[in-house]
Design a protein around this motif. Structure first.
Motif, mmCIF file in Angstrom:
data_model
loop_
_atom_site.group_PDB
_atom_site.id
_atom_site.type_symbol
_atom_site.label_atom_id
_atom_site.label_comp_id
_atom_site.label_asym_id
_atom_site.label_seq_id
_atom_site.Cartn_x
_atom_site.Cartn_y
_atom_site.Cartn_z
ATOM 1 N N SER A 230 0.830 -1.211 0.000
ATOM 2 C CA SER A 230 0.000 0.000 0.000
ATOM 3 C C SER A 230 0.862 1.258 0.000
ATOM 4 O O SER A 230 0.540 2.248 -0.660
ATOM 5 C CB SER A 230 -0.918 0.018 1.226
ATOM 6 N N VAL A 231 1.977 1.218 0.759
ATOM 7 C CA VAL A 231 2.889 2.366 0.789
ATOM 8 C C VAL A 231 3.769 2.375 -0.459
ATOM 9 O O VAL A 231 3.949 3.413 -1.102
ATOM 10 C CB VAL A 231 3.781 2.333 2.053
ATOM 11 N N ALA A 232 4.289 1.217 -0.814
ATOM 12 C CA ALA A 232 5.173 1.129 -1.986
ATOM 13 C C ALA A 232 4.457 1.582 -3.259
ATOM 14 O O ALA A 232 5.067 2.198 -4.136
ATOM 15 C CB ALA A 232 5.684 -0.299 -2.140
ATOM 16 N N MET A 233 3.149 1.286 -3.321
ATOM 17 C CA MET A 233 2.372 1.626 -4.513
ATOM 18 C C MET A 233 2.470 3.112 -4.864
ATOM 19 O O MET A 233 2.533 3.483 -6.038
ATOM 20 C CB MET A 233 0.899 1.234 -4.290
ATOM 21 N N VAL A 234 2.494 3.961 -3.833
ATOM 22 C CA VAL A 234 2.563 5.406 -4.069
ATOM 23 C C VAL A 234 3.830 5.752 -4.840
ATOM 24 O O VAL A 234 3.844 6.656 -5.677
ATOM 25 C CB VAL A 234 2.512 6.177 -2.724
ATOM 26 N N ASP A 235 4.922 5.029 -4.585
ATOM 27 C CA ASP A 235 6.210 5.314 -5.228
ATOM 28 C C ASP A 235 6.449 4.457 -6.468
ATOM 29 O O ASP A 235 7.393 4.704 -7.215
ATOM 30 C CB ASP A 235 7.350 5.089 -4.225
ATOM 31 N N MET A 236 5.630 3.433 -6.675
ATOM 32 C CA MET A 236 5.784 2.558 -7.841
ATOM 33 C C MET A 236 5.159 3.173 -9.090
ATOM 34 O O MET A 236 5.367 2.691 -10.200
ATOM 35 C CB MET A 236 5.134 1.190 -7.570
ATOM 36 N N LEU A 237 4.368 4.237 -8.893
ATOM 37 C CA LEU A 237 3.650 4.832 -10.019
ATOM 38 C C LEU A 237 4.470 5.932 -10.674
ATOM 39 O O LEU A 237 5.215 6.649 -10.008
ATOM 40 C CB LEU A 237 2.307 5.394 -9.545
ATOM 41 N N ASN A 238 4.314 6.073 -11.967
ATOM 42 C CA ASN A 238 5.003 7.101 -12.727
ATOM 43 C C ASN A 238 4.413 8.464 -12.362
ATOM 44 O O ASN A 238 3.290 8.785 -12.730
ATOM 45 C CB ASN A 238 4.821 6.831 -14.229
ATOM 46 N N ASN A 239 5.173 9.270 -11.622
ATOM 47 C CA ASN A 239 4.648 10.542 -11.101
ATOM 48 C C ASN A 239 4.275 11.528 -12.199
ATOM 49 O O ASN A 239 3.337 12.302 -12.072
ATOM 50 C CB ASN A 239 5.667 11.198 -10.161
ATOM 51 N N THR A 240 5.030 11.507 -13.311
ATOM 52 C CA THR A 240 4.703 12.444 -14.392
ATOM 53 C C THR A 240 3.354 12.098 -14.995
ATOM 54 O O THR A 240 2.552 12.957 -15.303
ATOM 55 C CB THR A 240 5.785 12.403 -15.490
ATOM 56 N N HIS A 241 3.092 10.776 -15.070
ATOM 57 C CA HIS A 241 1.790 10.332 -15.583
ATOM 58 C C HIS A 241 0.686 10.722 -14.610
ATOM 59 O O HIS A 241 -0.373 11.194 -14.999
ATOM 60 C CB HIS A 241 1.816 8.814 -15.778
ATOM 61 N N GLN A 242 0.974 10.553 -13.319
ATOM 62 C CA GLN A 242 -0.035 10.846 -12.302
ATOM 63 C C GLN A 242 -0.360 12.331 -12.239
ATOM 64 O O GLN A 242 -1.477 12.721 -12.000
ATOM 65 C CB GLN A 242 0.440 10.379 -10.921
ATOM 66 N N SER A 243 0.658 13.177 -12.465
ATOM 67 C CA SER A 243 0.428 14.602 -12.292
ATOM 68 C C SER A 243 -0.479 15.179 -13.365
ATOM 69 O O SER A 243 -1.013 16.257 -13.220
ATOM 70 C CB SER A 243 1.755 15.359 -12.274
ATOM 71 N N ASN A 244 -0.658 14.432 -14.484
ATOM 72 C CA ASN A 244 -1.544 14.897 -15.527
ATOM 73 C C ASN A 244 -2.999 14.603 -15.229
ATOM 74 O O ASN A 244 -3.888 15.027 -15.943
ATOM 75 C CB ASN A 244 -1.157 14.248 -16.869
ATOM 76 N N THR A 245 -3.227 13.827 -14.186
ATOM 77 C CA THR A 245 -4.599 13.497 -13.811
ATOM 78 C C THR A 245 -5.316 14.743 -13.332
ATOM 79 O O THR A 245 -4.748 15.567 -12.621
ATOM 80 C CB THR A 245 -4.608 12.448 -12.674
ATOM 81 N N ASN A 246 -6.596 14.841 -13.674
ATOM 82 C CA ASN A 246 -7.370 16.010 -13.264
ATOM 83 C C ASN A 246 -7.696 15.939 -11.777
ATOM 84 O O ASN A 246 -8.384 15.040 -11.346
ATOM 85 C CB ASN A 246 -8.657 16.069 -14.094
ATOM 86 N N HIS A 247 -7.187 16.858 -10.996
ATOM 87 C CA HIS A 247 -7.488 16.914 -9.567
ATOM 88 C C HIS A 247 -8.497 18.016 -9.311
ATOM 89 O O HIS A 247 -8.326 19.140 -9.756
ATOM 90 C CB HIS A 247 -6.221 17.179 -8.741
ATOM 91 N N SER A 248 -9.531 17.716 -8.552
ATOM 92 C CA SER A 248 -10.552 18.718 -8.231
ATOM 93 C C SER A 248 -9.969 19.757 -7.287
ATOM 94 O O SER A 248 -9.044 19.495 -6.532
ATOM 95 C CB SER A 248 -11.742 18.009 -7.569
ATOM 96 N N GLY A 249 -10.570 20.924 -7.325
ATOM 97 C CA GLY A 249 -10.114 21.994 -6.439
ATOM 98 C C GLY A 249 -10.369 21.703 -4.979
ATOM 99 O O GLY A 249 -9.853 22.398 -4.120
ATOM 100 N N THR A 250 -11.170 20.657 -4.667
ATOM 101 C CA THR A 250 -11.454 20.345 -3.269
ATOM 102 C C THR A 250 -10.336 19.531 -2.633
ATOM 103 O O THR A 250 -10.325 19.359 -1.432
ATOM 104 C CB THR A 250 -12.763 19.551 -3.134
ATOM 105 N N VAL A 251 -9.415 19.016 -3.454
ATOM 106 C CA VAL A 251 -8.296 18.256 -2.876
ATOM 107 C C VAL A 251 -7.358 19.226 -2.167
ATOM 108 O O VAL A 251 -7.074 20.314 -2.660
ATOM 109 C CB VAL A 251 -7.530 17.485 -3.963
ATOM 110 N N CYS A 252 -6.879 18.812 -0.994
ATOM 111 C CA CYS A 252 -6.073 19.711 -0.163
ATOM 112 C C CYS A 252 -4.747 20.039 -0.835
ATOM 113 O O CYS A 252 -4.200 19.218 -1.566
ATOM 114 C CB CYS A 252 -5.813 19.056 1.195
ATOM 115 N N PRO A 253 -4.215 21.229 -0.573
ATOM 116 C CA PRO A 253 -2.900 21.583 -1.130
ATOM 117 C C PRO A 253 -1.822 20.661 -0.577
ATOM 118 O O PRO A 253 -1.904 20.200 0.554
ATOM 119 C CB PRO A 253 -2.683 23.022 -0.650
ATOM 120 N N ARG A 254 -0.821 20.392 -1.400
ATOM 121 C CA ARG A 254 0.254 19.499 -0.996
ATOM 122 C C ARG A 254 1.109 20.122 0.089
ATOM 123 O O ARG A 254 1.374 21.315 0.073
ATOM 124 C CB ARG A 254 1.143 19.154 -2.186
ATOM 125 N N HIS A 255 1.546 19.276 1.021
ATOM 126 C CA HIS A 255 2.516 19.739 2.012
ATOM 127 C C HIS A 255 3.866 19.821 1.324
ATOM 128 O O HIS A 255 4.121 19.137 0.349
ATOM 129 C CB HIS A 255 2.596 18.737 3.177
#
Length: 468
Positions: free
Chosen positions: A33-58
């Motif tokens: 579950s933790v490894a999965m967050v780092d196993m994903l291609n971040n550049t691909h993930q960042s193109n995903t549409n995030h709603s404005g209700t998602v909290c700002p990143r720390h």
């Protein structure tokens, strides 16, 4: 019958070693579950549409200390759900067989080799991920098959080792390992990934599992009568306390009575309902922390662990209180089991829903999730060990049956949750929390109506019932 001291006893040594075993089991279950967050291609993930209700990143911690050479993958939300849930497709297959085989051939080696198999496939996880999502899913299914025998085998072991009035204490010590595995695995996995890379999560925890197997092989025995180093006082204390509870004909299993037992159905419903919430959080809390609350992989592990630390502490305390209430004969067993189940299921439901309405108040969100999981620890002395109250001779088989149904949430919960949260908005996660809470409340009420605390007539060949 003189009570044997707990200090230095073989039964408490078994509790500690089995706790270590469940630590391994849950470490291997949740580290993905933790490894999965780092196993994903971040550049691909960042193109995903995030709603404005998602909290700002720390703010992310600075640079990683070492170069990362591990692969990353372009898995979509649905594929992630299947990977996280695949473990349970194997896990469900060996529940009932695990209870039967433990009763037939003894629980020690069944549990030992079951966990060893899981360890070996954990070590193969990075290779499988490189080969493709299908291979990773297959390896996780095989891990589940190995791990599926552990709880039924351990319940069979405790049927021979746990005096009735020490059950809550011994079993909560034993199963606190599951919570500690989660508590330690989540933050440590985050640290391992931060300083090394995600592949080492599987190598390091796999090595910890190998050490457990060696200790288990040398120091654990199926029953007090086969243990070469147990004191005579403790052996007599355990065997005499159980002599009127265990069936003298364990080979003739009363299947019809078991499957038509309403007290067993009550445990099934409660177990299924509790696990829906438990598995949804277990597999998806790191994702929620990352995608909604905006915590980095390193912060994520520590914060995801807090709910399970609370659960572990509360589970042990509730075990002490439950056995005290039964020993003093102030409350019947059935009252203790039902009360602890209601607190341990309705409490978590309330705070889980509340967590969905905290918005971007990070402190309050983590606090509510922690209280929710902590209160869940109370149920460890409720429905969770009721199998040993109603049919100690067949506790492994009963646990296999209830855990079969209770595994279904692990299979479908993450898939449904990920399907409902494709845009990763707070509103979508509120729906996930509402569903889990409603199932929890229903299970608690059903158990309160139909649960029992006495040894059932079909489970014993005498008319004796233990202190209820």
């Amino acid at each position: 019958m003189q009570k044997s001291p707990a200090c230095g006893s073989s039964r408490y040594a078994l509790a500690l070693l089995s706790s270590y075993g469940f630590f391994v089991v849950y470490s291997l279950r949740v580290n993905l579950s933790v490894a999965m967050v780092d196993m994903l291609n971040n550049t691909h993930q960042s193109n995903t549409n995030h709603s404005g209700t998602v909290c700002p990143r720390h703010s992310n911690p600075a640079v990683r200390k070492h170069n990362h050479t591990a692969s990353v993958y372009n898995w979509d939300s649905e594929t992630q759900g299947w990977i996280l849930g695949s473990f349970f497709y194997g896990y469900i297959l060996t529940q009932v067989p695990g209870g039967y085989l433990a009763g037939r051939f003894g629980p020690k080696w069944l549990m030992g080799f079951g966990i060893l198999g899981t360890v070996i496939f954990t070590l193969l996880t990075p290779v499988a991920a490189d080969l493709g999502a299908g291979y990773l899913i297959a390896v996780r299914v095989l891990e589940g098959i190995g791990e599926g025998v552990t709880f039924p085998a351990m319940y069979t072991m405790w049927a021979a080792w746990a005096p009735p009035l020490e059950r809550s204490r011994l079993l909560t010590i034993s199963y606190i390992g599951a919570q500690l595995g989660t508590v330690i695995s989540l933050p440590v996995s985050g640290e391992i990934i931060f300083y090394l890379d995600w592949t080492y999560v599987f190598y390091i925890f796999g090595a910890v599992g190998l050490v457990w197997f060696v200790l288990w092989a040398f120091f654990v025995f199926d029953s007090p009568n086969t243990h070469p180093r147990i004191s005579e006082q403790e052996r007599l204390y355990i065997t005499s306390s159980l002599k009127n509870e265990l069936s003298t004909s364990a080979s003739n299993i009363p299947w019809r009575s078991i499957v038509t037992s309403m007290p067993l159905l009550a445990i099934v419903v409660a177990h299924f309902s509790y696990n829906w919430t438990f598995y949804t959080l277990l597999t998806l809390l790191p994702t929620y922390m990352s995608d909604i609350l905006g915590f980095s992989i390193q912060q994520n592990g520590f914060l995801s662990a807090l709910p399970y630390l609370g659960c572990a502490v509360v589970a042990v305390l509730s075990g002490q209180i439950a056995d005290y209430l039964r020993e003093t004969r102030k409350y019947r067993t059935v009252i203790v089991r039902k009360s602890f189940t209601l607190i341990g299921m309705i409490g978590p439901a309330v705070f889980l829903v509340a967590a969905g309405y905290t918005g971007c108040d990070y402190t309050l969100a983590v606090t509510f999730l922690t209280i929710s999981s902590s209160l869940g620890g109370v149920s460890a002395s409720g429905f969770n060990i009721n199998h040993l109250d109603i049919a100690p001779s067949y506790a492994g088989i009963l646990l296999g049956i209830t855990n079969t149904f209770a595994t279904i949430p692990g299979m479908v919960g993450p898939v449904i949750a990920r399907a409902l949260t494709q845009q990763n908005t707070i509103e979508e996660w509120q729906i996930v929390f509402y569903i889990a809470a409603a199932i929890d409340v229903f299970g608690a009420i059903f158990y309160a109506v139909f649960g029992k605390g006495t040894v059932q007539s079909w489970a014993v060949h005498t008319s004796f019932y233990h202190a209820d």
